[in-house]
Design an enzyme around this catalytic site. Sequence first.
Site, PDB file in Angstrom:
ATOM      1  N   GLY A 286       0.610   8.852   9.928  1.00 12.96           N
ATOM      2  CA  GLY A 286       1.102   8.356  10.729  1.00 12.96           C
ATOM      3  C   GLY A 286       2.281   8.189  11.523  1.00 12.96           C
ATOM      4  N   THR A 287       3.745   7.933  11.013  1.00 12.74           N
ATOM      5  CA  THR A 287       4.461   8.237  11.247  1.00 12.74           C
ATOM      6  C   THR A 287       5.134   9.359  11.495  1.00 12.74           C
ATOM      7  OG1 THR A 287       5.028   6.840   9.646  1.00 12.74           O
ATOM      8  CG2 THR A 287       6.857   8.381   9.918  1.00 12.74           C
TER       9      THR A 287
ATOM     10  N   SER B  30      -3.988   7.467  10.409  1.00 14.08           N
ATOM     11  CA  SER B  30      -3.591   7.701   8.923  1.00 14.08           C
ATOM     12  C   SER B  30      -4.852   6.730   7.877  1.00 14.08           C
ATOM     13  CB  SER B  30      -2.159   7.108   9.307  1.00 14.08           C
ATOM     14  OG  SER B  30      -1.628   6.585   8.062  1.00 14.08           O
ATOM     15  N   ALA B  31      -5.434   8.200   7.104  1.00 12.96           N
ATOM     16  CA  ALA B  31      -6.505   7.984   5.966  1.00 12.96           C
ATOM     17  C   ALA B  31      -6.023   7.229   5.039  1.00 12.96           C
ATOM     18  CB  ALA B  31      -6.475   9.243   5.766  1.00 12.96           C
ATOM     19  N   HIS B  32      -4.653   6.045   4.648  1.00  8.24           N
ATOM     20  CA  HIS B  32      -4.852   5.476   3.701  1.00  8.24           C
ATOM     21  C   HIS B  32      -5.302   4.153   5.109  1.00  8.24           C
ATOM     22  CE1 HIS B  32      -0.590   3.324   4.476  1.00  8.24           C
ATOM     23  NE2 HIS B  32      -0.420   4.890   5.084  1.00  8.24           N
TER      24      HIS B  32
ATOM     25  N   THR C 153       0.431  25.339   5.414  1.00  4.92           N
ATOM     26  CA  THR C 153      -0.852  25.019   5.255  1.00  4.92           C
ATOM     27  C   THR C 153      -1.223  23.895   4.299  1.00  4.92           C
ATOM     28  OG1 THR C 153       0.344  26.885   3.331  1.00  4.92           O
ATOM     29  CG2 THR C 153      -2.613  25.772   2.982  1.00  4.92           C
TER      30      THR C 153
ATOM     31  N   CYS D  71       6.831  -0.568   4.266  1.00  2.00           N
ATOM     32  CA  CYS D  71       8.139  -0.158   4.866  1.00  2.00           C
ATOM     33  C   CYS D  71       9.063  -1.095   4.424  1.00  2.00           C
ATOM     34  CB  CYS D  71       7.564   0.347   5.849  1.00  2.00           C
ATOM     35  SG  CYS D  71       6.585   1.157   6.335  1.00  2.00           S
TER      36      CYS D  71
HETATM   37  N1  PLP Z   1       2.216   2.943  12.475  1.00  2.00           N
HETATM   38  C1  PLP Z   1       1.808   1.287  11.953  1.00  2.00           C
HETATM   39  C2  PLP Z   1       1.254   0.311  13.385  1.00  2.00           C
HETATM   40  C3  PLP Z   1       1.859   1.730  10.471  1.00  2.00           C
HETATM   41  O1  PLP Z   1       1.052   0.110  10.406  1.00  2.00           O
HETATM   42  C4  PLP Z   1       1.439   2.469   9.735  1.00  2.00           C
HETATM   43  C5  PLP Z   1       2.054   1.755   8.526  1.00  2.00           C
HETATM   44  O2  PLP Z   1       2.346   0.715   7.816  1.00  2.00           O
HETATM   45  C6  PLP Z   1       2.432   3.666  10.447  1.00  2.00           C
HETATM   46  C7  PLP Z   1       2.692   3.421  11.743  1.00  2.00           C
HETATM   47  C8  PLP Z   1       3.441   4.342   8.841  1.00  2.00           C
HETATM   48  O3  PLP Z   1       1.653   5.303   8.486  1.00  2.00           O
HETATM   49  P1  PLP Z   1       2.140   5.963   7.700  1.00  2.00           P
HETATM   50  O4  PLP Z   1       2.381   5.263   6.201  1.00  2.00           O
HETATM   51  O5  PLP Z   1       0.589   6.337   7.669  1.00  2.00           O
HETATM   52  O6  PLP Z   1       2.698   7.085   7.873  1.00  2.00           O
END
Ligand code: PLP
Length: 374
Positions: free
Chosen positions: A71-72, A199-201, A237, A326
């Site tokens: 996602g980041t 974001s899959a996780h 890749t 984070c």
């Molecule tokens: N955006 C939001 C709202 C999130 O909650 C998170 C993860 O905690 C992210 C972005 C970042 O996603 P990723 O962990 O896949 O980088």
Amino acid sequence: MNPIYLDNAATTALHPEVLETMVEVMKSSFGNPSSTHSFGRSSKVLVENARKNIAKILGAQASEILFTSCGTESNNWVLTSALRDLGVKRVITTKIEHHAVLHTLEVLKTHYDFEIVFLKLDSDGKISLEELEMLLDSEIKTLVSLMHVNNEIGTVLPLQVVANLCVKYKALFHSDTVQSIGKIEFDLSQLNVDFIVGSAHKFHGPKGIGFLYVKKNSGLQPLIFGGEQEKGFRAGTEAVHQIVGMSKALTLASESLEKDQLHISKIKEYAMKQLEDNFNGVVFHGGTDNFYNILNISLPLSKDKTSMLLFVLDMKGIAASRGSACQSGSSRPSHVLEEILDDEMLQLPNLRLSFSSENTTSDIDFLIDVLKNI
Ligand code: PLP
């Protein structure tokens, strides 16, 4: 002692069927999807089928789904290209976005000439649509970047309403949907959003894989350069097993969506009732209509309990958090709570509980017992 996991907004357990699917892909399809021989072609088919499947579930076209590492990365991509390539001179956002948006904007500010406007928020973390509309009524080329579901307090943005405003005033609209993909139904064919992020996780898929939905003809340009993968839009890749795992996870999530929503909502309701019954003065953040799997609370305990709260829960086998994962190592209060709470409320011990379909009411009973003894 069975561990109790109440931190599903940070990440979720890998679904066993996703694991099985990924292992099978790793065993049987190691070809590079860019290779033209049969090994490569069979990997390519897996990647493209996953793309089609994800697009179908979200009501998008396959060409609008681009695979990223997380996602980041997806958020970085949109913000960077919007400022670098799309002529954006103003970003309208809030101070309670994820750091994947806020810190990226901070860095971009040192490279590009643009203005950042932070919308005012109420004590639930909600924006004022009137303020947004007033700001949008302008000639400045604007990107609106607002998250769909806040990862700490669960505040929900009225996505469709904001999307319609952006169309009306010709602004680009990016929504960080990391917390809602796989948890509610999306029909992107009916939603005028330019960019959303998955974001899959966060939905029982693997870590290290995500996607960016880019509306057709948006003009977005690459962030990562190199080979011709993703039609030249994202070099590197493809992580075939991760991509297939994400697709499988989204299929499973969408198949059990209604059942899971109902179950998780009941767990959250039960938790709220138990907290109210046992902690006179407990405060819930994010509004009464916040997202169904997130519960952010301030407990009426003395402030010196704050630092030991998560530690004690952890010792008892309960995983919860004080905000975004984070930032868990940081002693600073959450940037989200700092924005919406007054100083007195900020002093109270705070917890974010986030649920999944695997949680039960006995998890909550145990949590309450532990909290009562802190
Ligand atoms: N955006 C939001 C709202 C999130 O909650 C998170 C993860 O905690 C992210 C972005 C970042 O996603 P990723 O962990 O896949 O980088």
